[in-house]
Design a protein around this motif. Structure first.
Motif, PDB file in Angstrom:
ATOM      1  N   GLY A   1       0.774  -1.228   0.000  1.00 29.44           N
ATOM      2  CA  GLY A   1       0.000   0.000   0.000  1.00 29.44           C
ATOM      3  C   GLY A   1       0.805   1.277   0.000  1.00 29.44           C
ATOM      4  O   GLY A   1       2.020   1.298   0.229  1.00 29.44           O
TER       5      GLY A   1
ATOM      6  N   SER B   1      -5.970   4.020  -5.477  1.00 29.38           N
ATOM      7  CA  SER B   1      -5.873   3.526  -4.098  1.00 29.38           C
ATOM      8  C   SER B   1      -5.554   4.655  -3.143  1.00 29.38           C
ATOM      9  O   SER B   1      -4.665   5.466  -3.399  1.00 29.38           O
ATOM     10  CB  SER B   1      -4.779   2.453  -3.995  1.00 29.38           C
ATOM     11  OG  SER B   1      -4.996   1.410  -4.902  1.00 29.38           O
TER      12      SER B   1
ATOM     13  N   CYS C   1      -2.933   3.641   3.174  1.00 28.99           N
ATOM     14  CA  CYS C   1      -3.379   2.645   4.159  1.00 28.99           C
ATOM     15  C   CYS C   1      -3.630   3.293   5.515  1.00 28.99           C
ATOM     16  O   CYS C   1      -2.900   4.189   5.912  1.00 28.99           O
ATOM     17  CB  CYS C   1      -2.324   1.560   4.322  1.00 28.99           C
ATOM     18  SG  CYS C   1      -2.021   0.578   2.838  1.00 28.99           S
ATOM     19  N   PRO C   2      -4.647   2.839   6.241  1.00 29.12           N
ATOM     20  CA  PRO C   2      -5.676   1.869   5.831  1.00 29.12           C
ATOM     21  C   PRO C   2      -6.670   2.514   4.866  1.00 29.12           C
ATOM     22  O   PRO C   2      -7.028   3.681   5.030  1.00 29.12           O
ATOM     23  CB  PRO C   2      -6.345   1.486   7.145  1.00 29.12           C
ATOM     24  CG  PRO C   2      -6.171   2.686   8.015  1.00 29.12           C
ATOM     25  CD  PRO C   2      -4.845   3.288   7.635  1.00 29.12           C
ATOM     26  N   GLN C   3      -7.108   1.775   3.869  1.00 24.31           N
ATOM     27  CA  GLN C   3      -7.938   2.331   2.812  1.00 24.31           C
ATOM     28  C   GLN C   3      -9.411   2.374   3.219  1.00 24.31           C
ATOM     29  O   GLN C   3      -9.948   1.368   3.681  1.00 24.31           O
ATOM     30  CB  GLN C   3      -7.775   1.499   1.546  1.00 24.31           C
ATOM     31  CG  GLN C   3      -6.384   1.555   0.946  1.00 24.31           C
ATOM     32  CD  GLN C   3      -6.151   0.522  -0.122  1.00 24.31           C
ATOM     33  OE1 GLN C   3      -6.966  -0.382  -0.320  1.00 24.31           O
ATOM     34  NE2 GLN C   3      -5.032   0.623  -0.823  1.00 24.31           N
TER      35      GLN C   3
ATOM     36  N   PRO D   1     -11.174  -0.603   0.482  1.00 27.77           N
ATOM     37  CA  PRO D   1     -10.170  -1.620   0.118  1.00 27.77           C
ATOM     38  C   PRO D   1     -10.699  -2.590  -0.932  1.00 27.77           C
ATOM     39  O   PRO D   1     -10.912  -3.772  -0.667  1.00 27.77           O
ATOM     40  CB  PRO D   1      -9.907  -2.317   1.456  1.00 27.77           C
ATOM     41  CG  PRO D   1     -11.207  -2.211   2.189  1.00 27.77           C
ATOM     42  CD  PRO D   1     -11.802  -0.882   1.785  1.00 27.77           C
TER      43      PRO D   1
ATOM     44  N   ASN E   1      -7.785  -2.733  -6.186  1.00 28.24           N
ATOM     45  CA  ASN E   1      -6.935  -1.583  -5.889  1.00 28.24           C
ATOM     46  C   ASN E   1      -5.499  -1.875  -6.291  1.00 28.24           C
ATOM     47  O   ASN E   1      -4.995  -2.985  -6.103  1.00 28.24           O
ATOM     48  CB  ASN E   1      -6.998  -1.242  -4.400  1.00 28.24           C
ATOM     49  CG  ASN E   1      -8.256  -0.479  -4.038  1.00 28.24           C
ATOM     50  OD1 ASN E   1      -9.117  -0.244  -4.887  1.00 28.24           O
ATOM     51  ND2 ASN E   1      -8.387  -0.104  -2.780  1.00 28.24           N
TER      52      ASN E   1
ATOM     53  N   ALA F   1      -2.291  -2.735  -2.067  1.00 26.68           N
ATOM     54  CA  ALA F   1      -3.044  -3.431  -1.022  1.00 26.68           C
ATOM     55  C   ALA F   1      -2.490  -3.085   0.349  1.00 26.68           C
ATOM     56  O   ALA F   1      -1.316  -2.712   0.493  1.00 26.68           O
ATOM     57  CB  ALA F   1      -2.987  -4.940  -1.240  1.00 26.68           C
ATOM     58  N   CYS F   2      -3.329  -3.222   1.354  1.00 27.84           N
ATOM     59  CA  CYS F   2      -2.955  -2.905   2.731  1.00 27.84           C
ATOM     60  C   CYS F   2      -3.154  -4.123   3.627  1.00 27.84           C
ATOM     61  O   CYS F   2      -4.041  -4.943   3.381  1.00 27.84           O
ATOM     62  CB  CYS F   2      -3.822  -1.762   3.269  1.00 27.84           C
ATOM     63  SG  CYS F   2      -3.723  -0.235   2.313  1.00 27.84           S
TER      64      CYS F   2
ATOM     65  N   GLN G   1      -6.924  -5.755   5.897  1.00 32.83           N
ATOM     66  CA  GLN G   1      -8.150  -5.390   5.187  1.00 32.83           C
ATOM     67  C   GLN G   1      -8.482  -6.470   4.167  1.00 32.83           C
ATOM     68  O   GLN G   1      -7.590  -7.078   3.577  1.00 32.83           O
ATOM     69  CB  GLN G   1      -7.986  -4.041   4.481  1.00 32.83           C
ATOM     70  CG  GLN G   1      -7.820  -2.872   5.438  1.00 32.83           C
ATOM     71  CD  GLN G   1      -7.857  -1.531   4.734  1.00 32.83           C
ATOM     72  OE1 GLN G   1      -6.935  -1.179   4.000  1.00 32.83           O
ATOM     73  NE2 GLN G   1      -8.913  -0.771   4.950  1.00 32.83           N
TER      74      GLN G   1
END
Length: 621
Positions: free
Chosen positions: A53, A534, A537-539, A542, A546, A549-550, A553
């Motif tokens: 992320g 995107s 983070c945190p999205q 999510p 995207n 990525a984080c 999530q």
């Protein structure tokens, strides 16, 4: 001598619920029997990578240092071509031998599943099966000295033969992993979601891996969570668009097809092999296990999870880990056909703002981290009658007027700066909002540059007023004309009735000529340009697709998610196609589970397993 035996209990029958999908040809899900063959097409390979992320760099242990925690196998409903065989472990067993048959007397066996040594695991995905068929399985434990008795016989019924089939092959990197059963069950759950959503009568063949290397042995970059390789074909514009129009089955399709242009946007379209078959074209699987493509390749694509990344194969997630199922779904989407041919802008010359020297920063201006910027940093706090940024050594061959492109971020409504060329009077430049200070946009100005080296300085002399944060500048930049667009690019817009096939400005997915912004496309390298925009983070959103990525999530594809809608309009057929909403807040659908009927056991359990006698010990040697 004492044997490792299983007590005999009643049969457990798993039945799948018919999904009411489109009827399939009686011969089975063989797309080659009902396809249009526009020409003899040659395959090529496409690569996609999902990355960590947008945040400070995540430090992961060396691949040799990471030890994934052992995860319990969660239930997975049968798909149309596979089911998860599971059992309880026996004390003292060194491994298990698996039998699978279509006969409860085991008078014959499914090819490859007679006494199959599956190792010391408690589950195995049984693949390559026929849809709508009941299978029987049993296992025997073994030790170094001998094997024990059979478990009780368990049955599983694959889903009805009406709709999409994703046929998985599990690489040795998964089969030999301590978490093999959990990984296979996770992939089976992901496949079950796609088979429940789409009614296309085709079979998609995907090889799944869990490794720190790509199929050809190259190491995966440290920030890559997952990678997919897919076979794709070059199809003429008219052949693909005509096939896409003829394949329309949903309201999404009708709306999206109405937005298609009257004249070609590119010479060709490059669908994945799976996507081509979804619209009736002759695009068979063409990828081999090492990632090369050619006639006879058995796979549509290969999905690799990076085993150096901390993954959870079950939900809820282990704290600090990434959701493996979300990553698998993302890469399945790529093999199915999502992706973009949009390419970065090319400039005659380009200069990073944070390159000091030769650039000069004064006053309160300074270099700061910007993960979405081209060099990972930008220059902020220019303005306020203090901070300035001067680009030095901007070189051209002749004295002439040049178009300078300025890349920047701006989370405010608008910001202003003066641009001074070679110490001359400042030219006012307006910088509209890019949406956030993590989103890069650009503006252009035409200036006169002298032959040789030039300076360009940005400032804002008004106290309390700020210029934007500067990423880079480029001289005489252009967007390469597209040659082979991907199907997804047909629905890329910047506003109502205005298409955008570049990395300049806003670009989003829409199926109504840009009126509804369903989700923004990623414009930030090194993220894939066919993935979604995107947040850091945190999205807040999510989504499966995207670009970054984080951890901690998760999300799944659904009929109303951007991924489900996009697959629908590029040629797949949603079972139910509801009206899309702008930038939806998504919730994952429940994981599909099998229903169980027990005889004669009086108390049902979610996913019964063969049981074993207590305190079984191996025979003496």
């Amino acid at each position: 001598m004492r044997r490792l035996d299983f007590p005999v209990v009643g049969l457990i029958v798993f039945g799948g619920v018919a999904l009411g999908l489109a009827a399939l040809a009686a011969a089975g899900n063989l797309p080659e029997e009902n396809i249009i063959s526009p020409a003899s097409l040659q395959p090529s390979a496409a690569t996609h990578e999902t990355r960590t992320g947008l945040q400070e760099a995540i430090e992961f242990p060396n691949a040799n240092e990471i030890t994934a925690p052992f995860e319990t196998v969660s239930s997975a409903a049968p798909t149309r071509s596979s089911f998860m065989a599971t059992w309880d472990s026996v004390s003292g067993a060194k491994g298990y031998l698996l039998d699978v048959s279509t006969s409860n007397s085991f008078s014959s066996y499914v090819d490859g599943y007679y006494g199959l040594d599956v190792g010391n695991v408690s589950g195995r995905a049984v693949t390559g099966l026929n849809p709508g068929t009941t299978y029987y399985y049993r296992v025997r434990p073994y030790t170094a000295a001998s094997s024990g008795g059979y478990s009780n016989v368990t049955t599983a019924t694959t889903e009805a033969p009406t709709g999409l089939i994703i046929s998985p092959t599990f690489d040795d990197s998964i089969i030999n992993d301590p978490n093999s059963a959990a990984i296979q069950a996770m992939i089976s759950r992901a496949i079950g979601i796609y088979e429940s959503l789409f009614s296309d009568p085709i079979t998609i063949h995907i090889r799944f891996r869990y490794s720190t290397t790509a199929p050809n042995g190259d190491p995966l970059p440290a920030d890559v969570i997952a990678q997919s390789l897919s076979a794709q074909y070059t199809v003429s514009w008219n052949n693909f668009v005509n096939a896409l129009r003829a394949d329309a089955t949903t309201s999404n399709d009708n709306k999206a097809n109405a937005s298609l242009p009257g004249s070609p946007l590119s010479t060709n379209i490059a669908p994945s092999s799976a996507n081509g078959r979804a619209v009736g074209l002759n695009t068979p699987p063409a990828m081999f296990s090492n990632g090369t493509v050619g006639q006879g390749g058995p796979y549509d694509g290969i999905v690799t999870l990076n085993s150096a990344i901390p993954f959870s194969f079950t939900r809820p997630l282990i704290s600090g880990s990434f959701d493996a199922q979300r990553s698998v779904e993302h890469e399945i989407d790529e093999v199915n056909g999502l992706g973009s041919h949009v390419r970065p802008t090319r400039c005659a010359s380009s200069y990073e703002a944070e390159s000091v020297p030769p650039n000069i920063i004064t006053g309160g201006a300074g270099i700061q981290s910007c993960p979405t910027c081209s060099g990972g940093a930008d220059v902020g706090f220019v303005g306020n009658n203090s901070g300035t940024l001067q680009f030095n050594n901007v070189t051209v061959n002749t004295t002439h007027s040049y178009v300078v492109t300025i890349w920047y971020t701006n989370g405010d409504a608008v910001r202003y700066a003066l641009l001074s060329v070679n110490g001359g009077t400042g030219i006012p430049v307006t910088f509209p909002s890019t949406g956030s200070f993590q989103t890069v946009g650009s503006v252009e100005r035409t200036v006169t540059l002298n032959a040789g080296s030039n300076t360009l300085m940005f400032s804002n002399p008004i106290t309390g007023n700020w210029a934007p944060d500067f990423d880079r500048i480029g001289v005489n930049c252009s967007v390469p004309p597209p040659t082979n667009l991907r199907p997804q690019d047909l629905f890329s817009w910047s506003s109502h009735n205005v298409r955008n096939l570049s990395l300049e400005g806003s670009r989003y997915f829409s199926i109504d000529s840009g009126s509804t912004n369903i989700v923004g496309f990623n414009q930030t390298p090194p993220g894939d340009f066919g993935d979604w925009l995107s947040e850091a983070c945190p999205q807040p959103h999510p989504r499966v697709q995207n670009a970054f990525a984080c951890p901690n999530q998760f999300r799944d594809i659904s009929a109303t998610s951007p991924e489900g809608i996009n697959l629908d309009v590029i040629g797949y057929d949603l079972v139910n196609a509801p009206t899309p909403t702008p930038t939806p807040t998504l919730t994952p659908p429940p994981t599909p589970t099998a229903t169980a009927t027990f005889t004669p056991v009086p108390s049902p359990t979610p996913r019964p397993r063969p049981s074993y006698p207590p305190r079984a010990t191996p025979p003496p040697r």
